[in-house]
Design a protein around this motif. Sequence first.
Motif, PDB file in Angstrom:
ATOM      1  N   LEU A 108       0.814  -1.208   0.000  1.00  0.00           N
ATOM      2  CA  LEU A 108       0.000   0.000   0.000  1.00  0.00           C
ATOM      3  C   LEU A 108       0.849   1.259   0.000  1.00  0.00           C
ATOM      4  CD1 LEU A 108      -3.040   0.729   0.190  1.00  0.00           C
ATOM      5  CD2 LEU A 108      -2.747   0.745   2.665  1.00  0.00           C
ATOM      6  N   TYR A 109       1.806   1.341   0.914  1.00  0.00           N
ATOM      7  CA  TYR A 109       2.588   2.573   1.057  1.00  0.00           C
ATOM      8  C   TYR A 109       3.845   2.608   0.188  1.00  0.00           C
ATOM      9  CZ  TYR A 109      -0.660   3.765   4.693  1.00  0.00           C
ATOM     10  OH  TYR A 109      -1.807   4.068   5.367  1.00  0.00           O
ATOM     11  N   ASP A 110       4.406   1.478  -0.136  1.00  0.00           N
ATOM     12  CA  ASP A 110       5.558   1.494  -1.043  1.00  0.00           C
ATOM     13  C   ASP A 110       5.146   1.846  -2.464  1.00  0.00           C
ATOM     14  OD1 ASP A 110       7.219   0.786   1.028  1.00  0.00           O
ATOM     15  OD2 ASP A 110       7.707  -1.209   0.256  1.00  0.00           O
ATOM     16  N   ARG A 111       3.975   1.375  -2.872  1.00  0.00           N
ATOM     17  CA  ARG A 111       3.576   1.533  -4.267  1.00  0.00           C
ATOM     18  C   ARG A 111       2.571   2.644  -4.541  1.00  0.00           C
ATOM     19  NH1 ARG A 111       2.374  -4.684  -6.072  1.00  0.00           N
ATOM     20  NH2 ARG A 111       4.376  -5.571  -5.459  1.00  0.00           N
ATOM     21  N   TYR A 112       1.636   2.856  -3.622  1.00  0.00           N
ATOM     22  CA  TYR A 112       0.456   3.623  -4.009  1.00  0.00           C
ATOM     23  C   TYR A 112       0.170   4.898  -3.226  1.00  0.00           C
ATOM     24  CZ  TYR A 112      -0.404  -0.748  -6.438  1.00  0.00           C
ATOM     25  OH  TYR A 112      -0.262  -1.843  -7.223  1.00  0.00           O
ATOM     26  N   LEU A 113       0.252   4.875  -1.922  1.00  0.00           N
ATOM     27  CA  LEU A 113      -0.293   5.972  -1.127  1.00  0.00           C
ATOM     28  C   LEU A 113       0.761   6.825  -0.452  1.00  0.00           C
ATOM     29  CD1 LEU A 113      -3.284   4.185   0.639  1.00  0.00           C
ATOM     30  CD2 LEU A 113      -3.245   5.391  -1.557  1.00  0.00           C
ATOM     31  N   GLU A 114       0.422   8.111  -0.294  1.00  0.00           N
ATOM     32  CA  GLU A 114       1.238   9.053   0.478  1.00  0.00           C
ATOM     33  C   GLU A 114       0.839   8.906   1.942  1.00  0.00           C
ATOM     34  OE1 GLU A 114       3.699  10.865  -0.282  1.00  0.00           O
ATOM     35  OE2 GLU A 114       3.607  10.864  -2.463  1.00  0.00           O
ATOM     36  N   ARG A 115       1.634   8.179   2.693  1.00  0.00           N
ATOM     37  CA  ARG A 115       1.292   7.849   4.073  1.00  0.00           C
ATOM     38  C   ARG A 115       0.984   9.082   4.918  1.00  0.00           C
ATOM     39  NH1 ARG A 115       3.648   2.846   6.655  1.00  0.00           N
ATOM     40  NH2 ARG A 115       2.213   2.577   8.375  1.00  0.00           N
ATOM     41  N   ALA A 116       1.785  10.122   4.784  1.00  0.00           N
ATOM     42  CA  ALA A 116       1.621  11.322   5.616  1.00  0.00           C
ATOM     43  C   ALA A 116       0.333  12.090   5.306  1.00  0.00           C
ATOM     44  CB  ALA A 116       2.823  12.242   5.449  1.00  0.00           C
ATOM     45  N   LYS A 117      -0.276  11.836   4.162  1.00  0.00           N
ATOM     46  CA  LYS A 117      -1.487  12.567   3.782  1.00  0.00           C
ATOM     47  C   LYS A 117      -2.769  11.779   4.030  1.00  0.00           C
ATOM     48  CE  LYS A 117       0.705  15.460   0.322  1.00  0.00           C
ATOM     49  NZ  LYS A 117       0.681  15.894  -1.076  1.00  0.00           N
ATOM     50  N   ASN A 118      -2.643  10.580   4.588  1.00  0.00           N
ATOM     51  CA  ASN A 118      -3.816   9.765   4.873  1.00  0.00           C
ATOM     52  C   ASN A 118      -4.391  10.134   6.233  1.00  0.00           C
ATOM     53  OD1 ASN A 118      -3.450   8.462   2.456  1.00  0.00           O
ATOM     54  ND2 ASN A 118      -2.344   6.757   3.348  1.00  0.00           N
ATOM     55  N   VAL A 119      -5.687   9.956   6.375  1.00  0.00           N
ATOM     56  CA  VAL A 119      -6.402  10.250   7.613  1.00  0.00           C
ATOM     57  C   VAL A 119      -7.140   8.981   8.030  1.00  0.00           C
ATOM     58  CG1 VAL A 119      -8.228  11.644   8.645  1.00  0.00           C
ATOM     59  CG2 VAL A 119      -6.718  12.650   6.925  1.00  0.00           C
ATOM     60  N   PHE A 120      -7.049   8.637   9.308  1.00  0.00           N
ATOM     61  CA  PHE A 120      -7.729   7.460   9.830  1.00  0.00           C
ATOM     62  C   PHE A 120      -8.621   7.893  10.985  1.00  0.00           C
ATOM     63  CE2 PHE A 120      -3.466   6.406   8.449  1.00  0.00           C
ATOM     64  CZ  PHE A 120      -3.679   5.352   7.585  1.00  0.00           C
ATOM     65  N   PHE A 121      -9.814   7.373  11.053  1.00  0.00           N
ATOM     66  CA  PHE A 121     -10.665   7.620  12.204  1.00  0.00           C
ATOM     67  C   PHE A 121     -11.653   6.474  12.362  1.00  0.00           C
ATOM     68  CE2 PHE A 121     -12.524   9.810   8.584  1.00  0.00           C
ATOM     69  CZ  PHE A 121     -13.873   9.486   8.641  1.00  0.00           C
ATOM     70  N   TRP A 122     -12.194   6.335  13.566  1.00  0.00           N
ATOM     71  CA  TRP A 122     -13.128   5.278  13.899  1.00  0.00           C
ATOM     72  C   TRP A 122     -14.494   5.880  14.185  1.00  0.00           C
ATOM     73  CZ3 TRP A 122     -11.904   0.123  13.830  1.00  0.00           C
ATOM     74  CH2 TRP A 122     -10.544  -0.207  13.799  1.00  0.00           C
ATOM     75  N   SER A 123     -15.531   5.112  13.944  1.00  0.00           N
ATOM     76  CA  SER A 123     -16.879   5.469  14.383  1.00  0.00           C
ATOM     77  C   SER A 123     -17.428   4.279  15.147  1.00  0.00           C
ATOM     78  CB  SER A 123     -17.776   5.821  13.198  1.00  0.00           C
ATOM     79  OG  SER A 123     -18.094   4.654  12.467  1.00  0.00           O
ATOM     80  N   GLU A 124     -18.372   4.534  15.987  1.00  0.00           N
ATOM     81  CA  GLU A 124     -19.034   3.487  16.756  1.00  0.00           C
ATOM     82  C   GLU A 124     -20.531   3.605  16.528  1.00  0.00           C
ATOM     83  OE1 GLU A 124     -17.537   1.175  18.689  1.00  0.00           O
ATOM     84  OE2 GLU A 124     -15.496   1.962  18.551  1.00  0.00           O
ATOM     85  N   VAL A 125     -21.250   2.508  16.676  1.00  0.00           N
ATOM     86  CA  VAL A 125     -22.696   2.525  16.606  1.00  0.00           C
ATOM     87  C   VAL A 125     -23.227   3.287  17.812  1.00  0.00           C
ATOM     88  CG1 VAL A 125     -24.769   1.105  16.666  1.00  0.00           C
ATOM     89  CG2 VAL A 125     -22.778   0.348  15.359  1.00  0.00           C
ATOM     90  N   ILE A 126     -24.165   4.181  17.574  1.00  0.00           N
ATOM     91  CA  ILE A 126     -24.797   4.929  18.649  1.00  0.00           C
ATOM     92  C   ILE A 126     -26.138   4.277  18.945  1.00  0.00           C
ATOM     93  CG2 ILE A 126     -25.718   7.156  19.374  1.00  0.00           C
ATOM     94  CD1 ILE A 126     -23.686   8.438  17.440  1.00  0.00           C
ATOM     95  N   ASP A 127     -26.270   3.736  20.133  1.00  0.00           N
ATOM     96  CA  ASP A 127     -27.532   3.111  20.531  1.00  0.00           C
ATOM     97  C   ASP A 127     -28.496   4.170  21.036  1.00  0.00           C
ATOM     98  OD1 ASP A 127     -26.608   0.498  19.995  1.00  0.00           O
ATOM     99  OD2 ASP A 127     -25.570   0.462  21.925  1.00  0.00           O
ATOM    100  N   ASP A 128     -29.765   4.040  20.647  1.00  0.00           N
ATOM    101  CA  ASP A 128     -30.790   4.978  21.114  1.00  0.00           C
ATOM    102  C   ASP A 128     -31.195   4.677  22.534  1.00  0.00           C
ATOM    103  OD1 ASP A 128     -30.796   6.291  18.682  1.00  0.00           O
ATOM    104  OD2 ASP A 128     -32.379   5.007  17.860  1.00  0.00           O
TER     105      ASP A 128
END
Length: 92
Positions: free
Chosen positions: A72-92
Amino acid sequence: MPVRYVITTLKAGVKPEEYERWLREYDYRIEGPIDGAAQAGWHYIERIEVRNKDQYAKDLTSPAGQELIRQLYDRYLERAKNVFFWSEVIDD
Protein backbone atom coordinates in the motif's frame (compact mmCIF):
# COMPACT_ATOMS: atom_id res chain seq x y z
CA MET A 1 -19.68 -2.87 14.94
CA PRO A 2 -16.83 -0.33 14.75
CA VAL A 3 -16.12 1.08 11.32
CA ARG A 4 -12.75 2.49 10.29
CA TYR A 5 -12.52 5.07 7.52
CA VAL A 6 -9.33 5.76 5.59
CA ILE A 7 -9.04 8.85 3.37
CA THR A 8 -6.08 8.50 1.04
CA THR A 9 -3.81 10.43 -1.32
CA LEU A 10 -1.98 8.75 -4.18
CA LYS A 11 1.76 9.20 -4.57
CA ALA A 12 2.88 11.45 -7.42
CA GLY A 13 3.03 9.47 -10.65
CA VAL A 14 0.72 6.67 -9.49
CA LYS A 15 -2.06 6.15 -12.00
CA PRO A 16 -5.49 5.76 -10.39
CA GLU A 17 -6.22 2.70 -12.52
CA GLU A 18 -3.10 0.94 -11.14
CA TYR A 19 -4.18 1.59 -7.57
CA GLU A 20 -7.77 0.61 -8.31
CA ARG A 21 -6.60 -2.65 -9.90
CA TRP A 22 -4.54 -3.37 -6.77
CA LEU A 23 -7.58 -2.61 -4.64
CA ARG A 24 -9.80 -4.97 -6.63
CA GLU A 25 -7.18 -7.72 -6.65
CA TYR A 26 -5.74 -7.30 -3.14
CA ASP A 27 -8.10 -5.16 -1.09
CA TYR A 28 -11.62 -3.77 -1.22
CA ARG A 29 -12.68 -0.13 -1.58
CA ILE A 30 -15.50 2.38 -1.84
CA GLU A 31 -14.83 5.52 -3.83
CA GLY A 32 -16.65 8.75 -4.37
CA PRO A 33 -16.32 12.51 -4.17
CA ILE A 34 -15.29 14.03 -0.86
CA ASP A 35 -17.34 17.21 -0.73
CA GLY A 36 -15.79 20.13 1.10
CA ALA A 37 -12.25 18.79 0.94
CA ALA A 38 -11.20 19.51 -2.63
CA GLN A 39 -7.94 21.18 -1.53
CA ALA A 40 -6.94 18.21 0.64
CA GLY A 41 -5.96 16.19 -2.41
CA TRP A 42 -7.75 13.05 -1.21
CA HIS A 43 -8.70 10.57 -3.88
CA TYR A 44 -10.54 7.78 -2.06
CA ILE A 45 -12.36 6.96 1.14
CA GLU A 46 -12.37 3.38 2.34
CA ARG A 47 -14.88 1.92 4.81
CA ILE A 48 -13.59 -1.07 6.78
CA GLU A 49 -16.03 -2.95 9.01
CA VAL A 50 -14.14 -4.34 11.97
CA ARG A 51 -15.67 -6.93 14.29
CA ASN A 52 -12.91 -6.68 16.89
CA LYS A 53 -10.40 -3.80 17.12
CA ASP A 54 -7.84 -5.90 18.99
CA GLN A 55 -7.95 -8.64 16.34
CA TYR A 56 -7.77 -6.02 13.58
CA ALA A 57 -4.61 -4.57 15.15
CA LYS A 58 -3.18 -8.07 15.51
CA ASP A 59 -4.00 -8.87 11.87
CA LEU A 60 -2.17 -5.73 10.71
CA THR A 61 0.98 -6.84 12.55
CA SER A 62 0.85 -10.35 11.03
CA PRO A 63 3.08 -11.15 8.04
CA ALA A 64 0.09 -10.86 5.67
CA GLY A 65 -0.97 -7.56 7.24
CA GLN A 66 2.56 -6.19 7.01
CA GLU A 67 2.75 -7.24 3.35
CA LEU A 68 -0.53 -5.42 2.66
CA ILE A 69 0.80 -2.27 4.39
CA ARG A 70 4.12 -2.53 2.54
CA GLN A 71 2.44 -2.77 -0.85
CA LEU A 72 0.00 0.00 0.00
CA TYR A 73 2.59 2.57 1.06
CA ASP A 74 5.56 1.49 -1.04
CA ARG A 75 3.58 1.53 -4.27
CA TYR A 76 0.46 3.62 -4.01
CA LEU A 77 -0.29 5.97 -1.13
CA GLU A 78 1.24 9.05 0.48
CA ARG A 79 1.29 7.85 4.07
CA ALA A 80 1.62 11.32 5.62
CA LYS A 81 -1.49 12.57 3.78
CA ASN A 82 -3.82 9.76 4.87
CA VAL A 83 -6.40 10.25 7.61
CA PHE A 84 -7.73 7.46 9.83
CA PHE A 85 -10.67 7.62 12.20
CA TRP A 86 -13.13 5.28 13.90
CA SER A 87 -16.88 5.47 14.38
CA GLU A 88 -19.03 3.49 16.76
CA VAL A 89 -22.70 2.53 16.61
CA ILE A 90 -24.80 4.93 18.65
CA ASP A 91 -27.53 3.11 20.53
CA ASP A 92 -30.79 4.98 21.11
